[in-house]
Design a protein around this motif. Structure first.
Motif, short mmCIF file in Angstrom:
data_model
loop_
_atom_site.label_atom_id
_atom_site.label_comp_id
_atom_site.label_asym_id
_atom_site.label_seq_id
_atom_site.Cartn_x
_atom_site.Cartn_y
_atom_site.Cartn_z
N LEU A 1 1.44 42.47 74.41
CA LEU A 1 1.62 41.07 74.79
C LEU A 1 1.87 40.92 76.29
CD1 LEU A 1 3.94 39.86 71.88
CD2 LEU A 1 1.50 39.38 72.15
N LEU A 2 2.71 41.78 76.83
CA LEU A 2 3.02 41.72 78.27
C LEU A 2 1.78 41.96 79.11
CD1 LEU A 2 6.40 43.68 78.29
CD2 LEU A 2 6.11 41.25 78.83
N LEU A 3 0.98 42.94 78.73
CA LEU A 3 -0.21 43.26 79.50
C LEU A 3 -1.27 42.16 79.39
CD1 LEU A 3 -0.46 47.08 78.82
CD2 LEU A 3 0.27 45.93 80.93
N ALA A 4 -1.37 41.55 78.21
CA ALA A 4 -2.30 40.43 78.06
C ALA A 4 -1.87 39.26 78.94
CB ALA A 4 -2.38 40.00 76.60
N ARG B 1 0.38 33.54 80.64
CA ARG B 1 0.75 33.09 79.29
C ARG B 1 0.74 34.24 78.29
NH1 ARG B 1 -2.44 27.42 78.17
NH2 ARG B 1 -1.48 26.27 79.88
N ILE B 2 1.73 34.23 77.42
CA ILE B 2 1.78 35.17 76.30
C ILE B 2 0.75 34.70 75.27
CG2 ILE B 2 3.25 35.97 74.39
CD1 ILE B 2 4.12 37.16 77.00
N PRO B 3 0.00 35.61 74.65
CA PRO B 3 -0.96 35.19 73.63
C PRO B 3 -0.32 34.36 72.53
CG PRO B 3 -1.30 37.48 74.20
CD PRO B 3 -0.04 37.05 74.89
N SER B 4 -1.05 33.39 72.02
CA SER B 4 -0.50 32.46 71.03
C SER B 4 -0.23 33.11 69.67
CB SER B 4 -1.43 31.27 70.86
OG SER B 4 -2.70 31.71 70.41
N THR C 1 5.52 31.96 78.83
CA THR C 1 4.99 32.55 80.04
C THR C 1 5.93 33.64 80.55
OG1 THR C 1 4.08 32.02 82.22
CG2 THR C 1 6.06 30.84 81.56
N LEU C 2 5.39 34.56 81.33
CA LEU C 2 6.19 35.65 81.88
C LEU C 2 7.12 35.16 82.98
CD1 LEU C 2 3.64 38.58 82.42
CD2 LEU C 2 5.31 38.33 80.60
N ALA D 1 8.39 44.31 83.62
CA ALA D 1 8.26 45.04 82.35
C ALA D 1 6.80 45.36 82.05
CB ALA D 1 8.88 44.23 81.21
N ALA D 2 5.90 44.42 82.34
CA ALA D 2 4.47 44.65 82.11
C ALA D 2 3.96 45.76 83.03
CB ALA D 2 3.69 43.36 82.35
N ASN D 3 4.40 45.76 84.26
CA ASN D 3 3.99 46.83 85.18
C ASN D 3 4.51 48.18 84.73
OD1 ASN D 3 2.44 45.26 86.95
ND2 ASN D 3 4.26 44.62 88.07
#
Length: 86
Positions: free
Chosen positions: A17-20, A28-31, A67-68, A75-77
Motif C-alpha cells: 500500500l505504501l509503495l502504491a 493516495r492509498i489504494p481504495s 493519503t501519505l 516508511a515507503a522509502n
C-alpha cells in the motif's frame, strides 16, 4: 507517540500500500485497503484521512480517501529499500 512506532517495519501488505501511494502523484492509498490496516497505519502516523467536508468528523462516511504523511513517505522509502535488498 514514540519514534519506534514511526520507524516500525511495514508488513508486506502495508508495504504494498505504501509503495502504491508513493508512486501515485497525489500520494493516495489504494481504495481497496483494509480498514484495520488503515487504522494501524494511522496510529503510526503514516497516513491521514482526506475528508469530504470540513466538519472535522473522521467518521468512515466522511473520509474521501487516505493519503501519505511525511512519516508515510519515509516508511515507503524504507519498504522500497528493504525490497531492493532482498
Amino acid at each position: 507517540m514514540t519514534s519506534t512506532a514511526l520507524d516500525a517495519p511495514a508488513s508486506d501488505y502495508q508495504a504494498r500500500l505504501l509503495l502504491a501511494a508513493l508512486d501515485d502523484s497525489q500520494r493516495r492509498i489504494p481504495s481497496d485497503a483494509k480498514p484495520r490496516t488503515l487504522h494501524i497505519m494511522r496510529l503510526r502516523r503514516w497516513v491521514r484521512p482526506v475528508l469530504r467536508d470540513h466538519s472535522g468528523s473522521s467518521a468512515p462516511s466522511n473520509i474521501r480517501h487516505w493519503t501519505l504523511t511525511h512519516h508515510g513517505v519515509n516508511a515507503a522509502n524504507r519498504a522500497r529499500t528493504a525490497q531492493l535488498a532482498k
